[in-house]
Design a protein around this motif. Structure first.
Motif, PDB file in Angstrom:
ATOM      1  N   SER A  15      20.838  43.390  59.321  1.00 33.51           N
ATOM      2  CA  SER A  15      20.612  43.736  60.724  1.00 33.51           C
ATOM      3  C   SER A  15      19.395  42.984  61.220  1.00 33.51           C
ATOM      4  O   SER A  15      18.386  42.907  60.533  1.00 33.51           O
ATOM      5  CB  SER A  15      20.393  45.245  60.887  1.00 33.51           C
ATOM      6  OG  SER A  15      20.026  45.532  62.205  1.00 33.51           O
ATOM      7  N   GLN A  17      18.009  43.902  64.022  1.00 33.17           N
ATOM      8  CA  GLN A  17      17.377  44.828  64.952  1.00 33.17           C
ATOM      9  C   GLN A  17      16.253  45.573  64.239  1.00 33.17           C
ATOM     10  O   GLN A  17      16.355  45.884  63.061  1.00 33.17           O
ATOM     11  CB  GLN A  17      18.403  45.819  65.485  1.00 33.17           C
ATOM     12  CG  GLN A  17      19.480  45.130  66.325  1.00 33.17           C
ATOM     13  CD  GLN A  17      20.606  46.086  66.614  1.00 33.17           C
ATOM     14  OE1 GLN A  17      21.220  46.626  65.723  1.00 33.17           O
ATOM     15  NE2 GLN A  17      20.875  46.293  67.893  1.00 33.17           N
ATOM     16  N   ALA A  19      13.750  48.976  64.451  1.00 29.27           N
ATOM     17  CA  ALA A  19      13.534  50.257  65.115  1.00 29.27           C
ATOM     18  C   ALA A  19      12.162  50.266  65.765  1.00 29.27           C
ATOM     19  O   ALA A  19      11.164  49.916  65.151  1.00 29.27           O
ATOM     20  CB  ALA A  19      13.639  51.396  64.097  1.00 29.27           C
ATOM     21  N   THR A 163      17.782  56.044  69.721  1.00 30.92           N
ATOM     22  CA  THR A 163      17.984  54.716  69.142  1.00 30.92           C
ATOM     23  C   THR A 163      19.462  54.509  68.823  1.00 30.92           C
ATOM     24  O   THR A 163      20.180  55.455  68.496  1.00 30.92           O
ATOM     25  CB  THR A 163      17.158  54.584  67.838  1.00 30.92           C
ATOM     26  OG1 THR A 163      15.808  54.915  68.123  1.00 30.92           O
ATOM     27  CG2 THR A 163      17.241  53.184  67.279  1.00 30.92           C
ATOM     28  N   VAL A 167      20.915  51.008  64.121  1.00 29.67           N
ATOM     29  CA  VAL A 167      19.543  51.054  63.618  1.00 29.67           C
ATOM     30  C   VAL A 167      19.329  52.328  62.804  1.00 29.67           C
ATOM     31  O   VAL A 167      18.716  52.298  61.723  1.00 29.67           O
ATOM     32  CB  VAL A 167      18.535  50.970  64.779  1.00 29.67           C
ATOM     33  CG1 VAL A 167      17.117  51.215  64.279  1.00 29.67           C
ATOM     34  CG2 VAL A 167      18.633  49.613  65.469  1.00 29.67           C
TER      35      VAL A 167
END
Length: 349
Positions: A15, A17, A19, A163, A167
Motif C-alpha cells: 500500500s 497510503q 494513515a 479512515t 488503510v
C-alpha cells in the motif's frame, strides 16, 4: 481462492497510503495517556447488506464470510473488554480471545471481527460455537473459539473510523503479522469475484463479504459492505409452532417472523433441521411463552402462538413470491442478546 496476503509465507500487503492522525487535541482528563482521540466506549458495527451476486471492479475487496458471533475487542489501558453486536459484555465467555488481546502489545485498540469455532477442515461451524458456549442460555466459556479480525477501528489514541478501509486493514494486518494465537487476520482474497464465490461454495464455506476499499467505517447497513452467501442463512424470531401428533417432540414446524420497522412480519415456517431433543426443548420453552394474540396474523390448524423471544438461525434457498422462506432448515438458537441480529425485511435483496 487465491489470497492476496498470506501469513508468514508472502510479502505484506502493499500500500502506498499512509494513515494520518487527526490534529492534536487536548488530553482527555479521563484518559490522560491518550493525546489524540478519546477512546469510544462502543462503536455500533458496520453491517453487510445481503446481495445475490458480488460486485465487480477495483473498488472492492473480498473476504471469507465467517459463521459465528460478531464481536468488538476493546484493548484498553486497564484491561480488555469483548462486546457483542448487541452491546453486551462477553469478555468472560471468550477467555482465549481476551488473553490474546492482552498480548497484542498495544496500549489501546478496537478490533472488529467474528468469533468462530473451526471444524476439521478449517470451516467455521456455528453449531460447534453454540455448543462450546453451553447452548442457548448457557454460561459456559468457550476455550475453542478464535477471532477472525477484519477491521481496526481505534489504535493507540487514533480514531480510525474516518479512515478508508484499505488503510485500516493495512494497519490491522501489520498488527497481527506473525501473531499465532486466538486472534487471526481475516485475509482478503483476490481474483474474479464470481470465481471466488464459487470456490468458497465448493469448499463448504458460507460465502464471501465484499467491502468498498475507500470508504470510512459507517455503522449500520449503508451498502459499503455486502454479503453474498452460498446458502442464505439469517436469524428470525420464533413466534409459535404448529402442533403435530406424529413428529418427535410434538412440533411439526416453527412459525417465523422478520423485523419490519418497529413490528414483525411473517416469513413462513421451518419444519426440518431440528432433532428430537431440539423439538422437546423448543416446545417446552414456547409453551411457557404462549399468547392468545399472534404477533403476526397467521391462519392454520393446530397453531400455538408465542411471544417473540426465541431467535432461530435458519438456512434457506431464497424467497417465494408471497414473501416466505423457500426450503428453510433450522440450524439452532441464538442467544437472546442477539436480538439485534434478527433479519429486517427491508434488507431483503
Amino acid at each position: 481462492m487465491r489470497q492476496s496476503r498470506k501469513r508468514r509465507t508472502s510479502p505484506l500487503l502493499q500500500s502506498d497510503q499512509i494513515a494520518q492522525s487527526q490534529p492534536r487535541r487536548r488530553r482527555d482528563p479521563a484518559q490522560p495517556n491518550l493525546p489524540f482521540d478519546p477512546m469510544p466506549n462502543r462503536i455500533e458495527p458496520c453491517l453487510a447488506l445481503l446481495k445475490s451476486s458480488p460486485p465487480t471492479g477495483p473498488d472492492w475487496i473480498y473476504e471469507v464470510k465467517w459463521d459465528g458471533y460478531r464481536l468488538a475487542v476493546h484493548v484498553e489501558p486497564d484491561g480488555v473488554r469483548i462486546i457483542t453486536r448487541g452491546g453486551h459484555d462477553w469478555t468472560s465467555r471468550f477467555p482465549a480471545i481476551a488473553d490474546a488481546a492482552k498480548r497484542l502489545g498495544v496500549r489501546s485498540a478496537i478490533l472488529d471481527g467474528e468469533a468462530v469455532v473451526l471444524d476439521g477442515n478449517g470451516r467455521s461451524d456455528f453449531g460447534a460455537l453454540q455448543k462450546s458456549l453451553g447452548g442457548r442460555g448457557g454460561k459456559r466459556a468457550s476455550t475453542e473459539a478464535i477471532l477472525y479480525a477484519f477491521d481496526l477501528l481505534y489504535f493507540d489514541g487514533h480514531d480510525l473510523t474516518g479512515t478508508e478501509l484499505s488503510v485500516r486493514r493495512h494497519l490491522l494486518g501489520d498488527l497481527l503479522d506473525g501473531f499465532d494465537s486466538a486472534i487471526q487476520f481475516s485475509e482478503d482474497v483476490s481474483g474474479d469475484p464470481d470465481e471466488a464465490l464459487a470456490n468458497a461454495c465448493s469448499l463448504g464455506l458460507e460465502g464471501v463479504i465484499a467491502k468498498h476499499r475507500d470508504r470510512p467505517y459507517h455503522s449500520g447497513r449503508t451498502g459499503d459492505w455486502l454479503k453474498i452467501k452460498c446458502i442464505q442463512s439469517e436469524s428470525f424470531m420464533v413466534v409459535g409452532y404448529e402442533q403435530s401428533s406424529v413428529a418427535r417432540g410434538g412440533i411439526g414446524s416453527l412459525l417465523l417472523a422478520a423485523r419490519r420497522g418497529s413490528g414483525w412480519i411473517s416469513v413462513g415456517s421451518v419444519g426440518t433441521g431440528f432433532k428430537g431433543r431440539d423439538a422437546v426443548y423448543l416446545k417446552t420453552t414456547l409453551d411457557k411463552l404462549k399468547t392468545k394474540q399472534p404477533v403476526v396474523p397467521m391462519k392454520g390448524k393446530n397453531l400455538v402462538f408465542a411471544q417473540p423471544t426465541l431467535i432461530a438461525e435458519i438456512e434457506f434457498r431464497g424467497w417465494t413470491d408471497d414473501g416466505n422462506l423457500r426450503h428453510a432448515s433450522y440450524k439452532g438458537l441464538r442467544e437472546v442478546q442477539d436480538n439485534a441480529a434478527v433479519f429486517d425485511i427491508e434488507d431483503k435483496p
